[in-house]
Scaffold this motif. Structure first.
Motif, mmCIF file in Angstrom:
data_model
loop_
_atom_site.group_PDB
_atom_site.id
_atom_site.type_symbol
_atom_site.label_atom_id
_atom_site.label_comp_id
_atom_site.label_asym_id
_atom_site.label_seq_id
_atom_site.Cartn_x
_atom_site.Cartn_y
_atom_site.Cartn_z
ATOM 1 N N THR A 1 0.932 -80.443 16.495
ATOM 2 C CA THR A 1 1.243 -80.364 15.058
ATOM 3 C C THR A 1 0.044 -79.835 14.277
ATOM 4 O O THR A 1 0.183 -79.006 13.371
ATOM 5 N N GLY A 2 -1.166 -80.283 14.651
ATOM 6 C CA GLY A 2 -2.378 -79.761 13.946
ATOM 7 C C GLY A 2 -2.592 -78.272 14.159
ATOM 8 O O GLY A 2 -2.907 -77.529 13.243
ATOM 9 N N ASN B 1 -2.387 -75.322 11.322
ATOM 10 C CA ASN B 1 -3.529 -74.392 11.086
ATOM 11 C C ASN B 1 -3.086 -72.949 11.232
ATOM 12 O O ASN B 1 -3.479 -72.063 10.477
ATOM 13 N N SER B 2 -2.205 -72.689 12.241
ATOM 14 C CA SER B 2 -1.699 -71.334 12.453
ATOM 15 C C SER B 2 -0.884 -70.873 11.269
ATOM 16 O O SER B 2 -0.991 -69.730 10.813
ATOM 17 N N GLN B 3 -0.061 -71.760 10.729
ATOM 18 C CA GLN B 3 0.746 -71.410 9.569
ATOM 19 C C GLN B 3 -0.124 -71.114 8.363
ATOM 20 O O GLN B 3 0.150 -70.219 7.562
ATOM 21 N N LYS B 4 -1.208 -71.922 8.244
ATOM 22 C CA LYS B 4 -2.116 -71.712 7.103
ATOM 23 C C LYS B 4 -2.775 -70.337 7.182
ATOM 24 O O LYS B 4 -2.865 -69.620 6.192
ATOM 25 N N GLN B 5 -3.238 -69.934 8.383
ATOM 26 C CA GLN B 5 -3.892 -68.623 8.549
ATOM 27 C C GLN B 5 -2.911 -67.496 8.281
ATOM 28 O O GLN B 5 -3.239 -66.491 7.653
#
Length: 306
Positions: free
Chosen positions: A21-22, A26-30
């Motif tokens: 999930t983390g 993080n991937s979605q944020k980038q």
């Protein structure tokens, strides 16, 4: 024991889910940040394209105004051109009328002009021919004068040479033995460099060569041979070291002043040569070069210097 093992597996699965999930967050944020950057760049490019569009619209408006002005000017010029063409047409008609009335006069004037041109050309040709004949006549007179002077000088030179030859032949006849004399006699003058010259001011040496052939036995043996150089009157040239001697032929003694002397062993046949270096320049005129022995003259030759 079994319960603890199950709880450990569950805890591991939960940890893995939490880690995934983390990572996914993080991937979605980038990815979101990348989309934001692209959106900002596209917005900036869109703004620049809008500015270019506005500038192009302004230039199009300016060109339309210029085009309208050029159309107006073109209409004005067309009107002026039409008026000018009408004016030119009327003027051409007037000129044609004037030319038609003056055709005969122009033809007569043209004929007279051509006749005058022909006469002027003929006059120029005749003047050129006359001038050429005058120049040729003057040239012929000058050449005739030069030829007369050259002919007179040549006659004088020939007379002087003839007199010199007669004098030399007389001396040769009196002083030469019939069976002891030179043949192939050659005399020439050289300048400073070994080159033949006929100019007295450049003369540096006098060279003589000759052959003695079929010399009788009584004349063979060691004898003194002398080289004498004199002018056409028989006067020896100026010498720094003159050689005084006597020659005797048929009982008659003759004094000589020689420029060079050699003691030569005379044989039956041989070629001999003499050379004298001049101490003073020779004046223009005729000179005699003679070769003597103690018993007579072997041979002689004349030279002419300018």
């Amino acid at each position: 024991m079994k319960t603890k093992h199950i709880l450990g597996v569950v805890a591991l699965i939960l940890a893995l889910l939490l880690a995934y999930t983390g990572w996914w967050g993080n991937s979605q944020k980038q990815e979101k940040m990348s989309y934001i950057d692209k959106t900002e760049r596209l917005s900036s490019e869109m703004a620049e394209l809008n500015d270019i569009k506005d500038n192009l619209e302004f230039e199009v408006d300016s060109l339309e105004l210029a085009y309208e002005e050029l159309n107006y000017i073109n209409d004005s010029l067309s009107t002026s051109l039409t008026k000018a063409n009408k004016t030119i047409y009327r003027r051409n008609q007037t000129i044609k009328a004037v030319k038609a009335s003056n055709t005969d006069r122009d033809a007569e004037i043209g004929n007279l002009s051509e006749q005058i041109k022909g006469l002027l050309y003929s006059k120029s040709q005749l003047q050129g021919q006359i001038q050429q004949l005058v120049l040729q006549n003057d040239s012929l007179k000058m050449r005739a004068g030069v030829l007369e002077v050259d002919l007179g000088k040549a006659r004088q030179d020939n007379l002087a040479l003839a007199n010199l030859n007669r004098s030399m032949q007389s001396e040769i006849g009196n002083l030469t033995l019939s069976n002891f004399k030179a043949s192939g006699f050659r005399a020439e003058v050289e300048r400073k460099k070994p080159k033949v010259t006929a100019k007295g001011k450049k003369a540096k040496r006098v060279n003589v060569s000759f052959d003695l052939t079929n010399v009788p036995v009584e004349y063979q043996g060691v004898r003194m041979i002398y080289m004498v150089i004199s002018d056409d009157k028989g006067t020896p040239i100026k010498l720094t070291n003159p050689i005084m001697s006597k020659v005797t032929v048929n009982g008659t003694s003759t004094d000589i002043i020689a420029a060079e002397a050699k003691e030569i062993n005379i044989t039956s046949s041989q070629r001999l040569a003499f050379s004298h270096t001049l101490t003073e320049k020779l004046s223009a005129g005729y000179y005699r070069v003679m070769i003597y022995t103690d018993i007579g003259l072997l041979g002689a030759s004349s030279l002419r210097l300018r």
